[in-house]
Write a protein that holds these residues in place. Structure first.
Motif, PDB file in Angstrom:
ATOM      1  N   ILE A 342       0.800  -1.122  -0.175  1.00  0.00           N
ATOM      2  CA  ILE A 342       0.074  -0.032   0.238  1.00  0.00           C
ATOM      3  C   ILE A 342       1.018   1.159   0.066  1.00  0.00           C
ATOM      4  CG2 ILE A 342      -1.740   1.377   1.220  1.00  0.00           C
ATOM      5  CD1 ILE A 342      -2.668  -1.412   0.085  1.00  0.00           C
ATOM      6  N   GLU A 343       1.859   1.231   0.619  1.00  0.00           N
ATOM      7  CA  GLU A 343       2.713   2.246   0.865  1.00  0.00           C
ATOM      8  C   GLU A 343       3.389   2.602  -0.528  1.00  0.00           C
ATOM      9  OE1 GLU A 343       5.267   1.343   3.875  1.00  0.00           O
ATOM     10  OE2 GLU A 343       3.897   1.809   5.559  1.00  0.00           O
ATOM     11  N   ALA A 344       3.842   1.727  -1.212  1.00  0.00           N
ATOM     12  CA  ALA A 344       4.511   1.519  -2.537  1.00  0.00           C
ATOM     13  C   ALA A 344       3.451   2.195  -3.661  1.00  0.00           C
ATOM     14  CB  ALA A 344       5.225   0.278  -2.886  1.00  0.00           C
ATOM     15  N   LEU A 345       2.242   1.824  -3.283  1.00  0.00           N
ATOM     16  CA  LEU A 345       1.002   2.474  -4.261  1.00  0.00           C
ATOM     17  C   LEU A 345       0.725   3.943  -4.067  1.00  0.00           C
ATOM     18  CD1 LEU A 345      -1.370  -0.596  -4.470  1.00  0.00           C
ATOM     19  CD2 LEU A 345       0.015   0.253  -6.328  1.00  0.00           C
ATOM     20  N   TYR A 346       0.700   4.315  -2.963  1.00  0.00           N
ATOM     21  CA  TYR A 346       0.178   5.608  -2.623  1.00  0.00           C
ATOM     22  C   TYR A 346       0.962   6.485  -1.965  1.00  0.00           C
ATOM     23  CZ  TYR A 346      -3.972   2.872  -3.749  1.00  0.00           C
ATOM     24  OH  TYR A 346      -4.999   2.128  -4.435  1.00  0.00           O
ATOM     25  N   SER A 347       2.419   6.190  -1.765  1.00  0.00           N
ATOM     26  CA  SER A 347       3.185   7.296  -1.174  1.00  0.00           C
ATOM     27  C   SER A 347       4.427   7.211  -1.953  1.00  0.00           C
ATOM     28  CB  SER A 347       3.396   6.764   0.298  1.00  0.00           C
ATOM     29  OG  SER A 347       4.343   5.834   0.441  1.00  0.00           O
ATOM     30  N   ASP A 348       5.243   8.072  -1.741  1.00  0.00           N
ATOM     31  CA  ASP A 348       6.740   8.222  -2.305  1.00  0.00           C
ATOM     32  C   ASP A 348       7.758   7.228  -1.638  1.00  0.00           C
ATOM     33  OD1 ASP A 348       5.765  10.344  -3.950  1.00  0.00           O
ATOM     34  OD2 ASP A 348       6.393  11.640  -2.315  1.00  0.00           O
ATOM     35  N   GLU A 349       7.248   6.493  -0.777  1.00  0.00           N
ATOM     36  CA  GLU A 349       8.063   5.436  -0.193  1.00  0.00           C
ATOM     37  C   GLU A 349       8.250   4.143  -1.116  1.00  0.00           C
ATOM     38  OE1 GLU A 349      10.545   3.530   1.744  1.00  0.00           O
ATOM     39  OE2 GLU A 349       9.798   5.238   2.862  1.00  0.00           O
TER      40      GLU A 349
END
Length: 495
Positions: A342-349
């Motif tokens: 989820i972080e890879a999809l919706y953030s710059d992380e």
């Protein structure tokens, strides 16, 4: 047709963490579960088995007669043990349901929402799922789909599991009483944990089939030997270098033939045979052929960067947890992957996942904790190292607890940098202090950094402090005085 930003197939640790992280980004989530909410992370897995372990540990402690007290009228009921375990599982599931209700529509109009749907999900196409429940079918669409279907106990070829006398870990909660005699086929972590649980109660004669010369063979010999010794001291009968020949069903028991490496055979009579030879990914009947996904021969889904099933930039389908190739069959690994997607999809992380220094626990007697490299790994990779061990017999808190078994073992690099490479700990509270060394490893800390800390007294962690001091010949108690309890040695690859 309902449309979602994220659909998650499976509500185990990987799926639930992905769904909850998506809520943080204000997304509309559909969480789909075919069985028990929480998956094997709660029922027939991590939570229930550890609840059984804790209860068995408490019982074995109450049954001891070497501490100045003796319990009278001590008895145990398997039915009541299971009732307590089920209450633990129910508590965890109700907590999950409470959170799902809190973030359901329209209660959480301001941010992300989640809806829980029970049923079996199959792919129709890359953005469409069919959900079948009680013979009724529903179609939903999602921009991104996360497969978190987990795993199930692996079957043994040629052996029919009847879920009554020949069982898997999924059937432990269905037993009516403690078996009089039990054979556990498989000496991995799960097999050894159940051997510990049933031997702790003292109601069952436990036999453990071990194809190797020592259990848990992926660990260093001193760790494996310590685990084997503790199991045997707990009453477990380990059949080393043995393989299963035949299981014959009789009227009231199972007749089991064990074939040994030296050619001889042993015949056992047991009530229950527990098959514990690993787990099989739940990748079948997902309609993967409709989206061009083919599992590996082992049934795992081969994931690429950020747990994607294709190039991340063009992919909308992801896999996390036991069902993926990188699934380490660990609760914390699945949870880490679910959040990461989820972080890879919706953030710059976009940092890649790093599993190299993930701490693990093995619920034996006593507890075993590990993080980082062991000696076998270092030698396979040609890494020069120094290693020190420090026995719990020399730690005041362990002495006070009258629990002196086990030791701390730490590895540092022998390249002039003295970087902390790994630790193994056997003994009480090992689960609590393994995290401190895991942090040092992740920070690429050196022996000098690690020795800056001051540990409280009396505490089990003082064993870590003294073990670290051994490397610099600064420990309070010296190896020269206690050569059987403190050790230090080096290893370098041959030219």
């Amino acid at each position: 047709m309902e449309k979602y930003d994220v659909a998650v197939i499976g509500s185990g640790p990987g799926g639930f963490s992905a769904a909850m992280r998506a809520i943080d980004f204000g997304k509309k989530v559909c969480l789909i579960e075919a069985g028990h909410l929480g998956g094997a992370g709660i029922m027939n897995g991590a939570l229930t088995s550890k609840a059984m372990w804790e209860l068995s540990k408490d019982y074995s402690m109450a049954a001891r007669v070497d501490r100045g007290y003796r319990s009278s009228g001590l008895s145990v009921s398997y039915k009541e043990v299971l009732s307590s375990v089920k209450q633990a599982a129910k508590q965890a599931r109700l907590q999950m349901l409470s959170q799902i209700e809190t973030f359901s529509e329209p209660k959480n109009e301001a941010g992300g929402t989640v809806v829980l749907k029970y049923g079996h999900a199959r792919f129709v196409d890359k953005h469409t799922l069919s959900i079948t429940h009680n013979e009724e079918e529903e179609l939903i669409q999602a921009t991104n789909i996360v497969i978190a279907t987990g795993s199930r106990p692996r079957s043994l070829p040629g052996v029919e599991i009847d879920h009554k006398n020949i069982i898997t870990s999924d059937d432990i909660m269905k037993l009516k009483d403690f078996p009089e005699k039990m054979l556990i086929i498989g000496s991995g972590i799960i097999g050894c944990e159940f051997a510990t649980i049933f031997s702790n109660y003292g109601q069952t004669e436990v036999h453990l089939l071990d194809r190797q010369k020592r259990v848990i063979p992926f660990e260093d010999d001193d760790i494996s030997k310590a685990i084997s010794n503790s199991l045997e001291n707990n009453g477990v009968i380990i059949h080393h270098t043995a393989s299963l020949g035949t299981i014959r069903k009789k009227k009231d028991y199972l007749e089991v033939v064990l074939d040994f490496e030296d050619g001889h055979c042993d015949v056992l009579e047991v009530d229950i045979a527990l098959i514990s030879i690993g787990r099989q990914p739940n990748s079948d009947d997902l309609g993967l052929e409709n989206v061009g996904i083919k599992p590996t021969e082992r049934g795992e889904l081969d994931i690429t960067r950020h747990c994607a099933l294709d190039d991340f930039k063009n992919c909308h389908i992801f896999a996390v947890g036991d069902v993926s190739v990188e699934g380490l069959k660990l609760y914390n690994a699945a949870e880490l992957q679910g959040r990461h997607v989820i972080e890879a999809l919706y953030s710059d992380e976009k940092m890649p996942l790093d599993y190299s220094n993930m701490a693990t626990l093995m619920f034996f007697r006593p507890l075993v904790a590990s993080v980082g490299l062991n000696e076998k790994m270092c030698q396979e990779r040609g890494i020069a190292y120094r290693v020190a061990t420090y026995s719990n017999e020399l730690v005041n808190r362990s002495i006070a607890m009258r629990s002196k078994g086990g030791f701390v073992k730490i590895l540092v690099s022998d390249d002039g940098n003295d970087r902390i490479l790994g630790m193994r700990a056997i003994g009480p509270q090992a689960s609590s202090f393994i995290t401190s060394i895991a942090y040092l490893i992740n920070q690429y800390s050196s022996l000098k950094d690690a020795n800056q800390g001051i540990y409280p007294h009396p505490s089990i962690t003082e064993g870590i402090q003294e073990c670290l001091r051994v490397f610099e010949n600064k420990s309070v108690l010296k190896p020269e005085a206690f050569p059987h309890l403190i050790s230090y040695r080096t290893w370098k690859p041959s030219k």
